[in-house]
Design a protein around this motif. Structure first.
Motif, short mmCIF file in Angstrom:
data_model
loop_
_atom_site.label_atom_id
_atom_site.label_comp_id
_atom_site.label_asym_id
_atom_site.label_seq_id
_atom_site.Cartn_x
_atom_site.Cartn_y
_atom_site.Cartn_z
N LYS A 199 2.62 6.66 13.68
CA LYS A 199 3.91 6.49 13.83
C LYS A 199 4.73 5.24 13.68
O LYS A 199 5.82 5.36 12.83
CB LYS A 199 4.34 6.74 15.56
CG LYS A 199 4.16 8.12 16.15
CD LYS A 199 4.27 8.18 17.78
CE LYS A 199 4.08 9.48 18.17
NZ LYS A 199 2.91 9.91 18.04
N ILE A 200 3.93 4.13 13.70
CA ILE A 200 4.86 3.00 13.27
C ILE A 200 4.78 2.93 11.79
O ILE A 200 5.79 2.71 11.16
CB ILE A 200 3.97 1.60 13.78
CG1 ILE A 200 4.18 1.63 15.30
CG2 ILE A 200 4.41 0.59 13.03
CD1 ILE A 200 3.06 0.66 15.87
N ILE A 235 0.74 -1.11 -0.05
CA ILE A 235 -0.06 0.08 0.10
C ILE A 235 0.88 1.28 0.03
O ILE A 235 1.66 1.46 0.86
CB ILE A 235 -1.07 0.14 1.37
CG1 ILE A 235 -1.95 -1.13 1.00
CG2 ILE A 235 -1.81 1.22 1.38
CD1 ILE A 235 -2.64 -1.31 2.23
N LYS A 236 0.65 2.42 -0.95
CA LYS A 236 1.51 3.29 -1.28
C LYS A 236 0.71 4.61 -0.75
O LYS A 236 1.22 5.61 -0.70
CB LYS A 236 1.93 3.59 -2.52
CG LYS A 236 2.80 2.41 -2.97
CD LYS A 236 4.11 2.04 -2.15
CE LYS A 236 4.90 0.93 -2.74
NZ LYS A 236 5.98 0.65 -1.77
N ALA A 237 -0.47 4.52 -0.48
CA ALA A 237 -1.23 5.64 0.10
C ALA A 237 -2.57 5.02 0.89
O ALA A 237 -3.10 4.18 0.60
CB ALA A 237 -1.86 6.46 -1.10
N ALA A 238 -2.78 5.97 1.91
CA ALA A 238 -3.73 5.16 2.90
C ALA A 238 -4.42 6.25 3.75
O ALA A 238 -3.82 7.17 4.20
CB ALA A 238 -3.24 4.22 4.13
N ILE A 239 -5.76 5.84 3.96
CA ILE A 239 -6.64 7.05 4.74
C ILE A 239 -7.05 6.19 5.96
O ILE A 239 -7.59 5.43 5.89
CB ILE A 239 -7.74 7.46 4.05
CG1 ILE A 239 -7.51 8.16 2.59
CG2 ILE A 239 -8.68 8.34 4.91
CD1 ILE A 239 -8.34 8.58 1.74
N ASP A 291 1.48 12.89 13.01
CA ASP A 291 2.31 11.87 12.32
C ASP A 291 1.77 11.32 10.91
O ASP A 291 2.34 10.49 10.26
CB ASP A 291 2.38 10.68 13.24
CG ASP A 291 3.39 10.92 14.49
OD1 ASP A 291 4.58 11.29 13.68
OD2 ASP A 291 3.13 10.97 15.83
N ALA A 292 0.67 11.79 10.59
CA ALA A 292 0.11 11.65 9.16
C ALA A 292 0.73 12.50 8.37
O ALA A 292 1.31 13.50 8.76
CB ALA A 292 -1.33 11.77 9.14
N ASP A 315 6.81 3.45 3.20
CA ASP A 315 6.99 4.44 2.50
C ASP A 315 5.53 4.77 2.06
O ASP A 315 5.46 5.38 1.00
CB ASP A 315 7.83 4.38 1.17
CG ASP A 315 7.30 3.12 0.33
OD1 ASP A 315 6.33 2.34 0.68
OD2 ASP A 315 7.89 2.87 -0.83
N CYS A 316 4.41 4.44 2.92
CA CYS A 316 3.26 4.81 2.60
C CYS A 316 3.02 6.31 2.92
O CYS A 316 3.35 6.55 3.70
CB CYS A 316 2.24 3.92 3.37
SG CYS A 316 0.39 4.14 3.26
#
Length: 189
Positions: free
Chosen positions: A139-140, A121-125, A160-161, A146-147
């Motif tokens: 944080k993790i 996954i390279k982008a996440a909401i 942290d987002a 690299d998401c």
């Protein structure tokens, strides 16, 4: 270890210690820059539409029909996933397992980076996720992957987002869907 104080309990860097704080009301955060909410929504849509395996992680606050607002948000998140061509991985129960984890039944469920690695996954909401969990998970993920992480928070957001927009209610999700459709058309995807 004995010389480490409370700021260093976490092995992961924390944005707060780098001077990044959540945005003020009516604003959003892109990395460490405070921007207008619409600017952030456009960037979030662009990231979700152009990154590999974009995924929405809806949490318990939108997965269970405990209020009319939660029901409305759940419907809008489904529409959001369709507009963004995004996958969904529900986070329906991330409570710590006490007094101990039954290793024969489950592996520690609180490793969101493993989910992101395994699914590339390279982008996440993150949306509808309780703040205490989102703070740890972001944080993790920030330190281990690299998401491009996005927090759509009903409260004050998450530093942290990579992108955070705060005070997100059903009417704001409707606005985001409209903007995402415009960005999708502009990108021709």
């Amino acid at each position: 270890m004995a010389n480490q104080g409370p700021a260093y309990y976490s092995p992961y860097p924390a944005a707060t210690y780098e001077g990044v704080i959540t945005p003020p009301e009516g604003k959003a955060l892109l990395l460490e820059d405070v921007v207008d909410e619409e600017t952030a929504m456009r960037e979030i849509a662009k990231q979700m539409l152009t990154k590999e395996n974009a995924t929405i992680f809806p949490g318990p606050q939108v997965l269970y029909a405990w209020s009319d607002e939660a029901k409305r948000k759940a419907t809008l998140i489904k529409e959001m996933a369709e507009v963004l061509n995004a996958n969904m991985i529900p986070m329906y129960d991330y409570r710590p397992k006490y007094p101990k984890i039954d290793a024969e039944v489950e592996i520690n469920p609180n490793h969101p980076n493993l989910t992101i690695w395994e699914n590339k996954i390279k982008a996440a909401i993150f949306i509808g996720v309780h703040c205490h969990y989102a703070n740890v998970a972001l944080k993790i993920v920030r330190a281990e992957t690299d998401c491009y992480t996005i927090a759509m928070c009903a409260l004050s957001g998450h530093e942290d987002a990579m992108a955070t927009i705060r005070d997100q209610h059903a009417s704001d999700l409707e606005k985001f869907i409209k903007i995402a459709k415009e960005v999708k058309s502009e990108l021709g995807v």
